[in-house]
Design an enzyme around this catalytic site. Structure first.
Site, PDB file in Angstrom:
ATOM      1  N   CYS A 129      11.633 -23.901 -15.120  1.00 10.39           N
ATOM      2  CA  CYS A 129      11.500 -23.175 -16.391  1.00 10.39           C
ATOM      3  C   CYS A 129      12.786 -23.221 -17.219  1.00 10.39           C
ATOM      4  O   CYS A 129      12.792 -22.813 -18.377  1.00 10.39           O
ATOM      5  CB  CYS A 129      11.092 -21.731 -16.126  1.00 10.39           C
ATOM      6  N   HIS A 271      12.785 -17.819 -22.110  1.00  7.63           N
ATOM      7  CA  HIS A 271      11.638 -18.290 -21.331  1.00  7.63           C
ATOM      8  C   HIS A 271      10.657 -17.128 -21.216  1.00  7.63           C
ATOM      9  O   HIS A 271      11.055 -15.985 -20.952  1.00  7.63           O
ATOM     10  CB  HIS A 271      12.128 -18.749 -19.955  1.00  7.63           C
ATOM     11  N   ASN A 301       2.917 -17.821 -18.935  1.00 10.15           N
ATOM     12  CA  ASN A 301       4.154 -18.536 -18.615  1.00 10.15           C
ATOM     13  C   ASN A 301       3.861 -20.038 -18.598  1.00 10.15           C
ATOM     14  O   ASN A 301       3.161 -20.521 -17.718  1.00 10.15           O
ATOM     15  CB  ASN A 301       4.649 -18.046 -17.249  1.00 10.15           C
TER      16      ASN A 301
HETATM   17  O1  UT7 Z   1       8.864 -18.798 -14.635  1.00  9.13           O
HETATM   18  C1  UT7 Z   1       9.589 -18.694 -13.479  1.00  9.13           C
HETATM   19  C2  UT7 Z   1      10.160 -17.358 -13.316  1.00  9.13           C
HETATM   20  N1  UT7 Z   1       9.159 -16.434 -12.900  1.00  9.13           N
HETATM   21  C3  UT7 Z   1       9.304 -15.150 -13.089  1.00  9.13           C
HETATM   22  O2  UT7 Z   1      10.259 -14.748 -13.678  1.00  9.13           O
HETATM   23  C4  UT7 Z   1       8.302 -14.202 -12.512  1.00  9.13           C
HETATM   24  C5  UT7 Z   1       9.014 -13.003 -11.940  1.00  9.13           C
HETATM   25  N2  UT7 Z   1       8.160 -12.039 -11.270  1.00  9.13           N
HETATM   26  C6  UT7 Z   1       7.268 -11.242 -11.932  1.00  9.13           C
HETATM   27  O3  UT7 Z   1       7.052 -11.410 -13.124  1.00  9.13           O
HETATM   28  C7  UT7 Z   1       6.603 -10.135 -11.152  1.00  9.13           C
HETATM   29  O4  UT7 Z   1       7.217 -10.016  -9.913  1.00  9.13           O
HETATM   30  C8  UT7 Z   1       5.067 -10.342 -10.955  1.00  9.13           C
HETATM   31  C9  UT7 Z   1       4.350 -10.191 -12.297  1.00  9.13           C
HETATM   32  C10 UT7 Z   1       4.808 -11.693 -10.360  1.00  9.13           C
HETATM   33  C11 UT7 Z   1       4.530  -9.270 -10.017  1.00  9.13           C
HETATM   34  O5  UT7 Z   1       4.813  -7.989 -10.499  1.00  9.13           O
HETATM   35  P1  UT7 Z   1       5.387  -6.870  -9.527  1.00  9.13           P
HETATM   36  O6  UT7 Z   1       5.553  -5.648 -10.307  1.00  9.13           O
HETATM   37  O7  UT7 Z   1       6.617  -7.453  -8.871  1.00  9.13           O
HETATM   38  O8  UT7 Z   1       4.192  -6.662  -8.507  1.00  9.13           O
HETATM   39  P2  UT7 Z   1       4.205  -6.834  -6.924  1.00  9.13           P
HETATM   40  O9  UT7 Z   1       4.201  -8.275  -6.570  1.00  9.13           O
HETATM   41  O10 UT7 Z   1       5.271  -5.967  -6.343  1.00  9.13           O
HETATM   42  O11 UT7 Z   1       2.796  -6.206  -6.535  1.00  9.13           O
HETATM   43  C12 UT7 Z   1       2.501  -4.814  -6.713  1.00  9.13           C
HETATM   44  C13 UT7 Z   1       1.102  -4.552  -6.212  1.00  9.13           C
HETATM   45  C14 UT7 Z   1       0.857  -5.072  -4.784  1.00  9.13           C
HETATM   46  O12 UT7 Z   1      -0.024  -4.146  -4.156  1.00  9.13           O
HETATM   47  P3  UT7 Z   1       0.554  -3.076  -3.098  1.00  9.13           P
HETATM   48  O13 UT7 Z   1       1.195  -3.890  -2.025  1.00  9.13           O
HETATM   49  O14 UT7 Z   1       1.542  -2.262  -3.864  1.00  9.13           O
HETATM   50  O15 UT7 Z   1      -0.665  -2.343  -2.668  1.00  9.13           O
HETATM   51  C15 UT7 Z   1       0.119  -6.356  -4.985  1.00  9.13           C
HETATM   52  O16 UT7 Z   1      -0.713  -6.700  -3.917  1.00  9.13           O
HETATM   53  O17 UT7 Z   1       0.140  -5.230  -7.029  1.00  9.13           O
HETATM   54  C16 UT7 Z   1      -0.704  -6.067  -6.218  1.00  9.13           C
HETATM   55  N3  UT7 Z   1      -1.015  -7.264  -6.976  1.00  9.13           N
HETATM   56  C17 UT7 Z   1      -2.039  -7.371  -7.847  1.00  9.13           C
HETATM   57  N4  UT7 Z   1      -2.994  -6.487  -8.193  1.00  9.13           N
HETATM   58  C18 UT7 Z   1      -3.908  -6.895  -9.109  1.00  9.13           C
HETATM   59  C19 UT7 Z   1      -0.328  -8.451  -6.992  1.00  9.13           C
HETATM   60  N5  UT7 Z   1      -0.917  -9.311  -7.824  1.00  9.13           N
HETATM   61  C20 UT7 Z   1      -1.970  -8.652  -8.372  1.00  9.13           C
HETATM   62  C21 UT7 Z   1      -2.944  -9.028  -9.315  1.00  9.13           C
HETATM   63  N6  UT7 Z   1      -3.892  -8.120  -9.658  1.00  9.13           N
HETATM   64  N7  UT7 Z   1      -2.952 -10.261  -9.913  1.00  9.13           N
END
Ligand code: UT7
Length: 390
Positions: A129, A271, A301
């Site tokens: 990216c 980005h 993204n």
């Molecule tokens: O381009 C390259 C660079 N990339 C980035 O910069 C991406 C960086 N990361 C992010 O943007 C975020 O970490 C994400 C958007 C990918 C995820 O957000 P988050 O706030 O870090 O969520 P998480 O992974 O900690 O998940 C929180 C909860 C989990 O459930 P529990 O364990 O708390 O019960 C996940 O299982 O949300 C759940 N979850 C979802 N729920 C509904 C994860 N993905 C989903 C989903 N829909 N798609």
């Protein structure tokens, strides 16, 4: 100092300063938009979660006839139109991509052929990216060093082809698209002023697409580490923390190198990974989040394509004025990150440029590109036969 050395030294010091300016821009996305609701029909997710955690509402997904190269080609044609130069004026084409058409030939070579840019070198650049900023820096350096006059820099991706559509933590985030700019040498000060390129390979396992030659290939096949060959893997939380740190740090560094302060920045074109990353970075930098261009809501993204697409939209929305200071910032797999400061200002086109005539010339060159390509292949085949008989 020998006489010859002295003469060349004098010639060098007499040479006018060269600057690399963006003089054209273009973007392309696939025809089909996919909403969060559509996604939730086949992945366990919902619009509320996706929008709250990322700021994304929809993304564009390539159909069978669309690819990284076709999107790059469309964006490139638009950029040449705005720049009002001919493809034959280009000396270099760089495509930043993580989803190339092939390992080789490069996507850049395909675009070079389709554009009929027969005097241009072409290569792909892999920095995930951050790729577009890396590519722009490479082209700008070549222009400022005097080795080239004009370059086409493209960020293009079909992320949909490398997503694991069963992995809800990644497939909801990404989309397809391309953005392109034309960079040209000029004596008028401004353009690309500074760049900061960085990498931390120790974080390579946080965000990856294992591919041909991967040392992880065997484990990938076995599904260890959560890796699948040719599919994207991301440790989202860790990448999020890395991103919020490096965006603010590297913008500050690029401003320092350009001799300005963060307060002098008129617009940040980052980005587009997650709206929350941009909000956190704005807080750290102490600048209004309104100074951050954001269109992640509409495109998701698009990896290396996200910065040039956002730049195009910022220009179209008239958010960039003459002499504005723009900061570009990319971050992602590698880990890599990169910031750049640009002083906006488009040098006036030279007198001999006639837009109507150039437009017609470009169309003729595009039309004969296919014919030229076919005839070169045919000639190679005939030569092979003739040699075979001799
Ligand atoms: O381009 C390259 C660079 N990339 C980035 O910069 C991406 C960086 N990361 C992010 O943007 C975020 O970490 C994400 C958007 C990918 C995820 O957000 P988050 O706030 O870090 O969520 P998480 O992974 O900690 O998940 C929180 C909860 C989990 O459930 P529990 O364990 O708390 O019960 C996940 O299982 O949300 C759940 N979850 C979802 N729920 C509904 C994860 N993905 C989903 C989903 N829909 N798609």
């Amino acid at each position: 100092m020998a006489a010859a050395d002295a003469a060349s030294h004098m010639a060098e010091s007499a040479a006018p300063a060269r600057f690399a300016h963006i003089i054209g821009w273009g973007m392309a996305v696939p025809e089909r938009a996919m909403s969060n609701d559509e996604l939730s029909a086949f992945v366990d997710t919902n619009d509320e979660w996706i929008y709250a955690r990322s700021g994304i509402r929809q993304r564009f997904i390539a159909n069978e006839s669309e690819s990284t190269a076709t999107l790059a080609y469309k964006a490139a044609q638009q950029a040449l139109e705005v720049a009002d130069i001919l493809p034959t004026d280009l000396d270099l084409i760089v495509v930043a991509t993580s989803t190339p058409e092939n390992i080789f030939p490069s996507t850049a070579s395909l675009v070079q052929d389709w554009l009929n840019a027969h005097d241009a070198g072409a290569f792909d650049l892999s920095a995930a990216c951050s790729g577009f900023v890396y590519a722009l820096n490479t082209a700008a350096d070549s222009i400022r060093a005097g080795s080239i006059q004009a370059a086409l820099v493209i960020g293009a991706e079909t992320m949909s082809r490398i997503l694991d559509w069963q992995d809800r933590s990644t497939c909801i985030l990404f989309g397809d698209g391309a953005g392109a700019v034309v960079l040209q040498a000029s004596e008028s000060p401004g353009g690309v002023m500074s760049s900061v390129l960085r990498s931390d390979g120790a974080g390579g396992d946080l965000l990856a697409i294992p591919s041909v030659g991967s040392i992880d290939a065997e484990e990938s096949r076995a599904g260890a580490n959560g890796y699948k060959l040719y599919k994207m893997y991301m440790a989202g939380g860790e990448v999020f923390r890395f991103a919020t740190r490096v965006v603010s740090e590297s913008i500050e560094q690029a401003c320092g190198l350009a001799g300005i302060t963060v307060a002098d920045i008129d617009l940040v074109v980052p980005h587009q990974a997650n709206l929350r990353i941009l909000q956190a970075a704005a807080r750290k930098l102490g600048i209004d989040v309104k100074k951050f261009m954001s269109n992640v809501e509409e495109y998701g993204n698009t990896s290396a394509a996200s910065i040039p697409i956002a730049l195009c939209e910022a220009i179209e929305q008239r958010r960039i004025q003459d002499q504005d200071h723009i900061a570009l910032v990319g971050f992602g797999g590698g880990l890599t990150w990169a910031s750049m400061v640009i002083r906006w200002g488009i040098p006036k086109p030279s007198e001999q440029h006639s837009s109507m005539l150039n437009r017609q010339r470009r169309h003729v060159l595009y039309r004969i590109a296919k014919w030229r390509s076919r005839s070169r292949r045919l000639r190679r085949r005939v030569n092979k036969r003739v040699k075979g008989f001799a």
